[in-house]
Design an enzyme around this catalytic site. Structure first.
Site: not given
Ligand code: NAD
Length: 253
Positions: A38, A91, A157, A161, A190, A192
């Site tokens: 991270d 991720n 975004y 994706k 989700i 988060t």
């Molecule tokens: P989150 O913000 O809770 O977690 C994302 C993590 O990625 C954080 O710990 C952040 O520090 C880390 N991060 C961000 N940029 C980074 C980089 N350049 N290098 C290293 N680490 C980095 O978000 P989440 O909801 O858990 O999202 C995780 C993945 O799921 C993402 O790719 C997001 O686009 C995708 N996603 C989320 C949802 C949702 O509804 N939450 C839906 C579809 C897809």
């Protein structure tokens, strides 16, 4: 009883929060040793502590996946620590700032693409040579339902994706005969920290985000972790190049 990933080495990017953390915990419970990557050390180190407290094995490496030398060093550090990479969950991602196609700034567009799209490519670029060397591996990238349907106000975004789905298919085809499977997950909404930020600061309402979900609620990070675990495990031995939608039927409409 042995877990689904007993003895495997897994790398999880964005492992310090949300879907990445829930998945890292799940993979560890299934017997994997997990390298958490991270760019925010506090979150990543907390996930490591959570895994260790549960009796698992995990380490942290700081890396910004949008920077080639950091992605390369992250993979090298994983190999140095654990000797191989059987499973990679690419991720890490950001939501960017909500603004329509006209109002989106070049800075926001470039940052979102750099992390969400280029970052996934860079991870695979450095993970796959190790998987070839060791005779196989399994990769799961995080795409989104935003790669399948449009969402107003998130042009970069959505584009990032959609791109992740195509990167996934491309690598799956290229390495299909090399025992490397490459899939992605397309989560719905989700709950988060990312979604909490959209609710708190970017003008989305709880209703906006749950109304689109035919099941009537947001998903939990653990519900995505289940799908990632399956795709990473040998149970999914014939699944490759697949975008696995886990979304409470959002895209079924
Ligand atoms: P989150 O913000 O809770 O977690 C994302 C993590 O990625 C954080 O710990 C952040 O520090 C880390 N991060 C961000 N940029 C980074 C980089 N350049 N290098 C290293 N680490 C980095 O978000 P989440 O909801 O858990 O999202 C995780 C993945 O799921 C993402 O790719 C997001 O686009 C995708 N996603 C989320 C949802 C949702 O509804 N939450 C839906 C579809 C897809």
């Amino acid at each position: 009883m042995a877990g689904l990933l007993q003895g495997k080495i897994a790398l999880v990017t964005g492992g310090g929060s949300g879907i990445g953390r829930a998945t890292a915990l799940k993979l560890a419970r299934e017997g994997a040793k997990v390298m958490i990557a991270d760019y925010i050390p506090e979150g990543g180190e907390r996930t490591v502590r959570m895994i260790k407290e549960a009796g698992g094995d995990a380490s942290f490496v700081g890396a910004d996946v949008s920077i080639a030398r950091e992605a390369e060093a992250m993979v090298a550090e994983t190999i140095k620590r654990y000797g191989r990479i059987d499973c990679a969950f690419n991720n890490a991602g950001i939501e960017g700032k909500v603004a329509n196609t006209v109002d989106c700034t070049e800075e926001v567009f470039d940052r979102v693409i750099a992390i969400n799209l280029k970052g996934v490519w860079l991870c695979m670029k450095y993970e796959i040579p190790q998987m070839l060397k060791q005779g196989g591996g399994s990769i799961v990238n995080t795409a989104s339902i935003a790669g399948l349907v449009g969402f107003e106000g998130l042009p970069a975004y959505n584009a990032s994706k959609g791109g992740v789905i195509q990167l996934t298919r491309t690598a799956a085809l290229e390495f299909a005969t090399k025992k490397i499977r490459v899939n992605c997950v397309c989560p719905g909404v989700i709950r988060t920290p990312m979604v909490e930020r959209l609710l708190d600061t970017q003008g989305f309402s709880e209703q906006d985000l749950t109304l689109g979900e035919p099941v009537g609620r947001m998903g939990k990070p653990e519900e995505i972790a289940e799908g990632v675990l399956w795709l990473l495990s040998d149970a999914a031995s014939f699944a490759t190049g697949h975008p696995l939608v886990i979304d409470g039927a959002w895209v079924a409409r």
